[in-house]
Design a protein around this motif. Sequence first.
Motif, PDB file in Angstrom:
ATOM      1  N   GLN A  94      29.877  12.260 -50.257  1.00 15.17           N
ATOM      2  CA  GLN A  94      31.028  12.795 -51.103  1.00 15.17           C
ATOM      3  C   GLN A  94      30.909  12.394 -52.545  1.00 15.17           C
ATOM      4  N   GLN A  97      28.215  14.856 -53.896  1.00 12.04           N
ATOM      5  CA  GLN A  97      28.570  16.117 -54.136  1.00 12.04           C
ATOM      6  C   GLN A  97      29.412  16.135 -55.304  1.00 12.04           C
ATOM      7  N   CYS A  98      30.406  15.176 -55.797  1.00  9.55           N
ATOM      8  CA  CYS A  98      31.386  15.030 -56.838  1.00  9.55           C
ATOM      9  C   CYS A  98      30.368  14.864 -58.087  1.00  9.55           C
ATOM     10  N   ALA A 100      27.377  15.658 -58.635  1.00  9.82           N
ATOM     11  CA  ALA A 100      26.534  16.805 -58.904  1.00  9.82           C
ATOM     12  C   ALA A 100      27.480  17.970 -59.718  1.00  9.82           C
ATOM     13  N   GLU A 101      28.685  18.210 -58.852  1.00 13.55           N
ATOM     14  CA  GLU A 101      29.692  18.958 -59.573  1.00 13.55           C
ATOM     15  C   GLU A 101      29.899  18.746 -60.883  1.00 13.55           C
ATOM     16  N   ARG A 102      30.256  17.441 -61.078  1.00 13.86           N
ATOM     17  CA  ARG A 102      30.617  17.090 -62.675  1.00 13.86           C
ATOM     18  C   ARG A 102      29.563  17.461 -63.669  1.00 13.86           C
ATOM     19  N   ASN A 104      27.311  19.440 -63.177  1.00 14.84           N
ATOM     20  CA  ASN A 104      26.897  20.870 -63.607  1.00 14.84           C
ATOM     21  C   ASN A 104      27.878  21.456 -64.409  1.00 14.84           C
ATOM     22  N   ASN A 105      29.242  20.878 -64.699  1.00 17.37           N
ATOM     23  CA  ASN A 105      30.110  21.310 -65.640  1.00 17.37           C
ATOM     24  C   ASN A 105      29.893  20.657 -66.906  1.00 17.37           C
TER      25      ASN A 105
END
Length: 106
Positions: A94, A97-98, A100-102, A104-105
Amino acid sequence: MTWITVHGHTETGPTRAQNEDMMTVGRFLKNAGPVEIRFTHDDDYVYRYGWTSVIADGMGGHAAGALAARLALRTFDTQFYSGEKNGDAAMMAQAIQCAAERANNT
């Protein structure tokens, strides 16, 4: 005692004058040449917070590619290491994932 050794290496390619790629090996951020990190299998910090190695392609030739790669990895690092995982694989997944998402943004 069992040791874990991780190597990373990035260098300027044949086309560009500068290397815009960035990598983290553990919490060590680098954009050129080799790096080696070594720790024991029962390292307390690694158990509590986890460990990652990440590469960001600097998109050579694009405006601020090196800066974008550095910001993405700093963001990933800050998010991933912000909380303890205590050896829990689900918490580790988790957190990756969090982070990587942050990143990427960013």
